[in-house]
Design a protein around this motif. Structure first.
Motif, PDB file in Angstrom:
ATOM      1  N   LYS A  77     -62.903 -17.247 -16.333  1.00  0.00           N
ATOM      2  CA  LYS A  77     -62.860 -16.122 -15.413  1.00  0.00           C
ATOM      3  C   LYS A  77     -63.415 -14.867 -16.100  1.00  0.00           C
ATOM      4  O   LYS A  77     -64.267 -14.178 -15.540  1.00  0.00           O
ATOM      5  CB  LYS A  77     -61.419 -15.892 -14.948  1.00  0.00           C
ATOM      6  CG  LYS A  77     -61.333 -15.108 -13.681  1.00  0.00           C
ATOM      7  CD  LYS A  77     -59.948 -15.167 -13.074  1.00  0.00           C
ATOM      8  CE  LYS A  77     -59.679 -13.889 -12.309  1.00  0.00           C
ATOM      9  NZ  LYS A  77     -59.006 -12.845 -13.098  1.00  0.00           N
ATOM     10  N   ASN A  78     -62.936 -14.592 -17.302  1.00  0.00           N
ATOM     11  CA  ASN A  78     -63.435 -13.435 -18.067  1.00  0.00           C
ATOM     12  C   ASN A  78     -64.947 -13.481 -18.220  1.00  0.00           C
ATOM     13  O   ASN A  78     -65.638 -12.499 -18.049  1.00  0.00           O
ATOM     14  CB  ASN A  78     -62.865 -13.433 -19.493  1.00  0.00           C
ATOM     15  CG  ASN A  78     -61.418 -13.006 -19.518  1.00  0.00           C
ATOM     16  OD1 ASN A  78     -60.851 -12.696 -18.476  1.00  0.00           O
ATOM     17  ND2 ASN A  78     -60.820 -13.004 -20.697  1.00  0.00           N
ATOM     18  N   GLU A  93     -59.331 -21.809 -18.433  1.00  0.00           N
ATOM     19  CA  GLU A  93     -59.592 -21.229 -17.104  1.00  0.00           C
ATOM     20  C   GLU A  93     -59.706 -19.708 -17.183  1.00  0.00           C
ATOM     21  O   GLU A  93     -60.589 -19.104 -16.570  1.00  0.00           O
ATOM     22  CB  GLU A  93     -58.475 -21.609 -16.115  1.00  0.00           C
ATOM     23  CG  GLU A  93     -58.603 -23.012 -15.520  1.00  0.00           C
ATOM     24  CD  GLU A  93     -60.020 -23.329 -15.018  1.00  0.00           C
ATOM     25  OE1 GLU A  93     -60.576 -22.510 -14.250  1.00  0.00           O
ATOM     26  OE2 GLU A  93     -60.568 -24.381 -15.415  1.00  0.00           O
ATOM     27  N   LYS A  94     -58.806 -19.097 -17.916  1.00  0.00           N
ATOM     28  CA  LYS A  94     -58.838 -17.636 -18.067  1.00  0.00           C
ATOM     29  C   LYS A  94     -60.135 -17.194 -18.746  1.00  0.00           C
ATOM     30  O   LYS A  94     -60.738 -16.197 -18.352  1.00  0.00           O
ATOM     31  CB  LYS A  94     -57.648 -17.149 -18.896  1.00  0.00           C
ATOM     32  CG  LYS A  94     -56.423 -16.908 -18.049  1.00  0.00           C
ATOM     33  CD  LYS A  94     -55.394 -16.070 -18.790  1.00  0.00           C
ATOM     34  CE  LYS A  94     -54.228 -15.792 -17.836  1.00  0.00           C
ATOM     35  NZ  LYS A  94     -53.027 -15.349 -18.505  1.00  0.00           N
ATOM     36  N   ASP A 131     -53.491 -13.316 -23.038  1.00  0.00           N
ATOM     37  CA  ASP A 131     -54.411 -12.262 -22.602  1.00  0.00           C
ATOM     38  C   ASP A 131     -54.936 -11.451 -23.778  1.00  0.00           C
ATOM     39  O   ASP A 131     -56.103 -11.096 -23.832  1.00  0.00           O
ATOM     40  CB  ASP A 131     -53.736 -11.344 -21.581  1.00  0.00           C
ATOM     41  CG  ASP A 131     -53.470 -12.099 -20.290  1.00  0.00           C
ATOM     42  OD1 ASP A 131     -54.352 -12.887 -19.893  1.00  0.00           O
ATOM     43  OD2 ASP A 131     -52.386 -11.944 -19.706  1.00  0.00           O
ATOM     44  N   GLU A 186     -55.066 -23.783 -19.138  1.00  0.00           N
ATOM     45  CA  GLU A 186     -54.881 -22.443 -18.588  1.00  0.00           C
ATOM     46  C   GLU A 186     -55.712 -21.414 -19.357  1.00  0.00           C
ATOM     47  O   GLU A 186     -56.328 -20.530 -18.762  1.00  0.00           O
ATOM     48  CB  GLU A 186     -53.406 -22.057 -18.726  1.00  0.00           C
ATOM     49  CG  GLU A 186     -52.686 -21.938 -17.403  1.00  0.00           C
ATOM     50  CD  GLU A 186     -51.215 -21.645 -17.655  1.00  0.00           C
ATOM     51  OE1 GLU A 186     -50.421 -22.549 -17.336  1.00  0.00           O
ATOM     52  OE2 GLU A 186     -50.868 -20.568 -18.183  1.00  0.00           O
TER      53      GLU A 186
END
Ligand code: ARG
Length: 554
Positions: free
Chosen positions: A388-389, A384-385, A431, A381
């Protein structure tokens, strides 16, 4: 640079070099010099006011300064030292180029074992095991930088009463298809189902059979062990962590008889309701169970056997256990029993504890909406984040995107953990960890990549001339200069956060410098490039100690 001060002061006072070194402080502002020494101790010895001593000392020292020190002054009870900045700059630039920069000989010829990660077979790799892996790995690297030989040991929890439950569960409800698809998840589900009072007696029987070498149970256990291990290896590959030794509780289970007879011979055991115990109540450590009434073995007994075996095999000078703080009592008991057995080296064993991961509402991070969390899911996860960033910032080929995202994700998780004092609980906030701004792993990678890109772009032929140094240049030089001290302190306190916080401060100062001092085309281009490179080398070495890999481009 400090050594010049030590020498100077030693000549004028009868303080010992070590004493002087411990006195040296970093003043709060540049106006008060680069280093300062308080005169309170001298005041006690000489029965004079510290103000007078500071003044006298400064005046005396001034008369005969080495070239490395440009001035000595006094302010209140302090003597302040001003270093020659050009010499400092030359020193730092030569020092970082040396192969052994960031290494010392403190632990020459000494061995440190680290018990780290140590997840349990047939159970999910927990968040506590993640912390132990990350922190243990960093402590190992810090020990190496301090000259120790390090043996990282993964001590798998592959024995104990829980296997009675898992075997019973499998015999009752096992499902071959599910087992092959996700072994840890299925075995854990069986464990949860069998972990019920009404199955207690039957589970105990299954474990006893296993301890007595029952073929069927041993076969099942072996299979569960292999399948779990494979799953754990996937996690270690993702995390890029390596061990020197894979050990486990079952290996030491065979040596328990000798531990038990040694304990008996030294008259340390007692019978308690049919079980065998070591009574530590008088020392405020309660009771340590050594053998259950049905003859089956225990966690503490296996740890005693394991540590004795390690002492014989690796002749360690220090044995570090990186394990959650909830096992504090367990380790205090084990170390105390070793001492009572007459093993003086028990004083070399330390439990380096860590706090919990909390989720963003401050609760223990263990389950998600009541469901068990699987480590590989969390790691993926985060990757993946990061992807994306990253894809929002830059247009990259798929291969490059995957490579960078993985490094950024790992830096985020590693740094997000290691920047905290390990004993504290910490919020696992993905985050925040992944942000490019602030005190984060990605910020550090970004600062490194920035320095790399300057070095790539500016191919200076200009000679390195050190002209008047700007404040931010001096700050950066001084920070690089303090790296070696941080490494020693991080070892002494077994505190990776000192390295992590240093990396962040170093990067911040570098970014300040870069904002202040143009490199390309300046008269100081030659020198400034060298300074950028010195920063880059130091940050890389610092991140290495945290287990974080850099990116040349970001
Ligand atoms: N497997 C244990 C657990 O998950 C940790 C083992 C720590 N090491 C040790 N030598 N006891 O709780």
């Amino acid at each position: 640079m400090k050594e010049f001060i030590v020498k100077l002061i030693a000549k004028e006072t009868n303080l010992k070099p070590k004493e002087i070194e411990n006195l040296i402080e970093l003043p709060p502002s540049d106006k008060l010099g680069d280093y300062a020494i308080p005169c309170f101790i001298l005041s006690e010895k000489l029965k004079k006011s510290p103000l007078i001593i500071a003044e006298d000392l400064a005046k005396k020292l001034r008369k005969n300064l080495p070239k490395e020190i440009s001035n000595v002054d006094f302010k209140g009870p302090y003597v302040n030292f001003f270093m020659d900045k050009k010499i400092l700059a030359e020193d730092v630039l030569t020092k970082v180029k040396k192969k052994d920069f960031g290494k010392n000989n403190l632990g020459k010829k000494k061995v440190i074992c680290i018990d780290m990660s140590s997840p349990n077979i047939a159970k999910p790799f927990g968040i506590g095991h993640l912390r132990s892996t990350i922190i243990g790995n960093s402590i190992g690297e810090i020990c190496k930088a301090n000259g120790y030989k390090v043996i990282k040991i993964n001590y798998l929890g592959d024995w104990g009463t829980q296997f009675g439950k898992i075997i019973l569960g499998f015999k009752k409800w096992g499902n071959e298809k599910k087992l092959m698809k996700n072994p840890v998840a299925h075995l854990y589900e069986l464990y949860v189902k069998a972990n019920d009072k009404k199955f207690d007696a039957a589970s105990r029987d299954e474990f006893k059979k296993l301890e007595n070498g029952d073929t069927e149970n041993l076969k099942l256990w072996k299979r569960f062990r292999e399948l779990s291990l494979k799953k754990f290896e996937e996690i270690y590959n993702l995390l890029e962590v390596k061990f020197d030794v894979i050990s486990s509780e079952s290996i030491h289970n065979k040596k328990l008889d000798s531990i038990i007879s040694e304990l008996k011979k030294k008259k340390l055991t007692k019978k308690d309701d049919g079980a065998m115990i070591v009574d530590l109540k008088n020392e405020g450590l309660g009771i340590a169970l050594i053998q259950k009434s049905d003859g089956t073995s225990l966690y503490a007994t296996r740890d005693l056997a394991a540590v004795k075996n390690r002492k014989e095999k690796y002749k360690f000078d220090r044995m570090i256990y990186e394990v959650g703080q909830e096992q504090k009592l367990h380790f205090r008991q084990v170390f105390r029993i070793l001492e009572k057995m007459g093993h003086a080296w028990s004083k070399d064993c330390v439990h380096v504890a860590h706090g919990l991961y909390l989720d963003s509402d401050g609760k223990k991070f263990a389950t998600r909406k009541g469901k068990t969390i699987f480590m590989e899911e969390i790691l993926n996860e985060v990757i993946e984040k990061a992807k994306k960033n990253l894809s929002e910032r830059e247009d990259l080929s798929k291969k490059e995107l995957v490579k960078r995202a993985k490094k950024i994700a790992l830096a985020a998780i590693y740094y997000g953990d290691l920047k905290n004092s390990r004993e504290n609980n910490m919020i696992f906030d993905v985050d925040k960890f992944l942000s490019f701004e602030g005190d984060t792993g990605p910020y550090l990678l970004y600062s490194y990549a920035r320095a790399s890109s300057i070095i790539r772009k500016v191919k200076s032929k200009k000679t390195v001339k050190i002209v008047d140094l700007k404040n931010t240049e001096i700050k950066l030089l001084k920070k690089v200069n303090s790296f070696e001290e941080v490494i020693t302190n991080a070892y002494k306190q077994l505190a990776p956060n000192l390295i992590a916080n240093y990396s962040f401060e170093l990067s911040q100062i570098f970014n300040e410098f870069y904002h202040d001092c143009p490199v390309l085309g300046s008269i100081e281009e030659g020198f400034r490039l060298k300074l950028v490179d010195a920063f880059r080398t130091t940050l890389k070495k610092s991140l290495d100690l945290l287990g974080i890999d850099v990116l040349e481009e970001m």
